[in-house]
Write an enzyme that holds these catalytic residues in place. Structure first.
Site, mmCIF file in Angstrom:
data_model
loop_
_atom_site.group_PDB
_atom_site.id
_atom_site.type_symbol
_atom_site.label_atom_id
_atom_site.label_comp_id
_atom_site.label_asym_id
_atom_site.label_seq_id
_atom_site.Cartn_x
_atom_site.Cartn_y
_atom_site.Cartn_z
ATOM 1 N N HIS A 1 23.584 51.784 -0.746
ATOM 2 C CA HIS A 1 24.123 52.827 -1.639
ATOM 3 C C HIS A 1 24.022 54.164 -0.924
ATOM 4 O O HIS A 1 22.935 54.733 -0.792
ATOM 5 C CB HIS A 1 23.345 52.883 -2.955
ATOM 6 N N HIS B 1 26.146 58.094 0.035
ATOM 7 C CA HIS B 1 27.260 59.045 -0.045
ATOM 8 C C HIS B 1 27.355 59.763 1.293
ATOM 9 O O HIS B 1 26.387 60.419 1.702
ATOM 10 C CB HIS B 1 27.015 60.092 -1.133
ATOM 11 N N ARG C 1 30.372 61.612 2.003
ATOM 12 C CA ARG C 1 31.395 62.667 1.807
ATOM 13 C C ARG C 1 32.526 62.536 2.844
ATOM 14 O O ARG C 1 32.653 61.511 3.507
ATOM 15 C CB ARG C 1 30.772 64.078 1.884
ATOM 16 N N ASN D 1 32.951 58.425 -4.563
ATOM 17 C CA ASN D 1 33.123 59.594 -5.445
ATOM 18 C C ASN D 1 33.480 60.859 -4.670
ATOM 19 O O ASN D 1 32.825 61.888 -4.778
ATOM 20 C CB ASN D 1 31.889 59.810 -6.334
ATOM 21 N N LYS E 1 32.894 50.527 -7.977
ATOM 22 C CA LYS E 1 31.817 51.343 -8.533
ATOM 23 C C LYS E 1 32.221 51.872 -9.905
ATOM 24 O O LYS E 1 33.289 52.463 -10.055
ATOM 25 C CB LYS E 1 31.526 52.523 -7.591
ATOM 26 N N HIS F 1 26.598 52.872 -12.040
ATOM 27 C CA HIS F 1 25.743 54.031 -12.317
ATOM 28 C C HIS F 1 25.342 53.880 -13.776
ATOM 29 O O HIS F 1 26.137 54.161 -14.675
ATOM 30 C CB HIS F 1 26.481 55.357 -12.080
ATOM 31 N N HIS G 1 20.385 52.568 -8.050
ATOM 32 C CA HIS G 1 19.292 53.538 -8.155
ATOM 33 C C HIS G 1 18.530 53.437 -9.480
ATOM 34 O O HIS G 1 18.549 54.368 -10.280
ATOM 35 C CB HIS G 1 19.767 54.964 -7.900
ATOM 36 N N LEU H 1 20.496 62.347 -9.934
ATOM 37 C CA LEU H 1 20.754 61.535 -11.123
ATOM 38 C C LEU H 1 20.818 60.057 -10.741
ATOM 39 O O LEU H 1 21.431 59.740 -9.734
ATOM 40 C CB LEU H 1 22.062 61.979 -11.781
ATOM 41 N N ASP I 1 20.909 56.193 -1.871
ATOM 42 C CA ASP I 1 21.607 57.204 -2.673
ATOM 43 C C ASP I 1 21.543 58.560 -1.979
ATOM 44 O O ASP I 1 21.548 59.603 -2.637
ATOM 45 C CB ASP I 1 21.052 57.286 -4.102
HETATM 46 C C1 NCD Z 1 25.307 61.562 -6.340
HETATM 47 C C2 NCD Z 1 26.251 62.465 -5.574
HETATM 48 O O1 NCD Z 1 25.900 63.604 -5.297
HETATM 49 O O2 NCD Z 1 27.370 62.031 -5.232
HETATM 50 N N1 NCD Z 1 24.274 62.357 -6.926
HETATM 51 C C3 NCD Z 1 23.059 61.938 -7.350
HETATM 52 O O3 NCD Z 1 22.340 62.739 -7.957
HETATM 53 N N2 NCD Z 1 22.642 60.714 -7.137
HETATM 54 C C4 NCD Z 1 26.051 60.764 -7.334
HETATM 55 C C5 NCD Z 1 25.248 59.606 -7.911
HETATM 56 O O4 NCD Z 1 24.978 58.639 -7.220
HETATM 57 O O5 NCD Z 1 24.883 59.692 -9.085
HETATM 58 ZN ZN ZN Z 2 24.821 57.583 -5.659
#
Ligand code: NCD
Ligand code: ZN
Length: 343
Positions: A13, A15, A17, A41, A99, A136, A174, A219, A247
């Protein structure tokens, strides 16, 4: 010096970007992990196979020379996703899952799903085509206390999905509560969960005592100590339902240290080391390899990695920030010590 040699891990998991931020953060993930599940996302979200393949090409460009790294792409479920989208994704080897973001639950989730029942035909197709659903797990009702949102989601939404689609493979992403851990334990082998380093290492006091610490705000939000202890127990249990998912979610420092700070912790710079710390603190270093390198691959029905990595017991200080001025991010543990070192 104490050393730990384990099979190369994967991040289930993450991110990363796009654009300049991708160039800043991807080298960290590529250095730490052989593969990562790439969250969709972006703004706008990655909703089709064609978009996922474009995004994948951009990620491949950002991998530093000499590193072997495979991005595993995911698609973002919206109320417009169709069973045909699911079929097309299932036919593409680079796209491995969908997702689900409840609309408004977290960063860049506005295009998410507001009525779960509305996507049941799509979940049915995912079950038929054996595409995992990554969730999520938080409700978004304004009246629901932010610290209860995961537990309420598990109690009111997840059980219904599991009963309706018993053969659907689901990763509750998460997890942060005893209730989520319990749910995963009580259900079939089709239900698994990822656990982040911050939720294993910290409770909500880290974020709120002695001043608000925005770099701990993510989150689902950090919970109280009893929940952290339940997560640690799950992670070190050797149960293959629980595996590594950082995450890691970078945001500009200026947008975190802000009157309305963004949710997300950046941890890719020291992910495996932070997990090693928590496993060591619980006398469970022998359980790290299963959690970090085997169980996720088994769940996704991908081959386990064959290369190895070495962790050395050695203290180093995390930089205050990474990235150029316009792309500056503050990592987890910024300016503080980490007690294991990769490589
Ligand atoms: C994540 C993000 O910034 O893309 N933020 C987070 O607090 N975990 C999105 C997510 O996984 O909830
Ligand atoms: Zn995430």
């Amino acid at each position: 010096m104490e050393k730990l040699i384990i099979t190369c891990p994967d991040d289930w998991h993450c991110h990363v970007r796009n654009g300049e931020m991708l160039k800043t953060v991807l080298p960290h993930t590529a250095r730490q992990f052989a593969r990562a599940i790439i969250m969709p996302n972006l703004k706008p979200p990655v909703t089709t196979v064609a978009e996922a393949l474009n995004y994948r090409a951009e990620i491949l460009q950002a991998i530093p020379k000499g590193l072997n790294f495979t991005p595993l792409m995911t698609l973002y479920l919206t109320s417009s996703t169709t069973p045909l989208d699911v079929q097309q994704a299932s036919e593409n080897p680079h796209v491995v899952a969908f997702k689900l973001y409840p609309a408004g639950a977290t960063t860049n989730s506005d295009a998410g799903v507001s009525q779960l029942q509305a996507i049941y035909p799509v979940l049915a197709a995912m079950q038929d085509f054996d595409m995992p659903l990554l969730v999520h797990g938080e409700v978004t009702d304004a009246e629901c206390d932010i610290f209860d949102r995961e537990q309420v989601f598990v109690e009111t939404q997840l059980g219904a999905i599991v009963r309706e689609f018993p053969a659907l493979r689901i990763v509750l992403e998460h997890v942060t509560t005893e209730a989520a851990v319990q749910f995963v334990l009580e259900n079939s082998a089709n239900i698994a969960a990822t656990i982040t380093p911050q939720h294993l290492l910290y409770n909500r006091n880290a974020m709120l005592v002695g001043g608000i610490k925005p770099h701990f705000y993510c989150l689902p939000i950090l919970k109280r100590e009893q929940h952290r202890l339940a997560l640690v127990e799950a992670a070190i249990s050797g149960n293959p339902k629980f595996f590594l998912g950082t995450d890691s979610a970078p945001h500009l420092t200026t947008l975190k240290e802000n009157a309305c700070g963004c949710a997300g912790c950046f941890s890719a710079h020291a992910a495996l080391e932070l997990y090693a710390e928590i496993f060591e603190a619980n006398n469970a270093l022998d359980k790290l390899e299963g959690f970090a390198s085997f169980f996720g691959a088994d769940f996704y029905r991908l081959p386990r990695n064959t290369e190895i990595v070495t962790l050395t017991k050695s203290t180093w200080t995390v930089p205050d920030s990474y990235g150029e001025a316009e792309c500056r991010i503050t990592p987890l543990r910024a300016g503080e010590a980490v007690h294991w070192k990769l490589g």
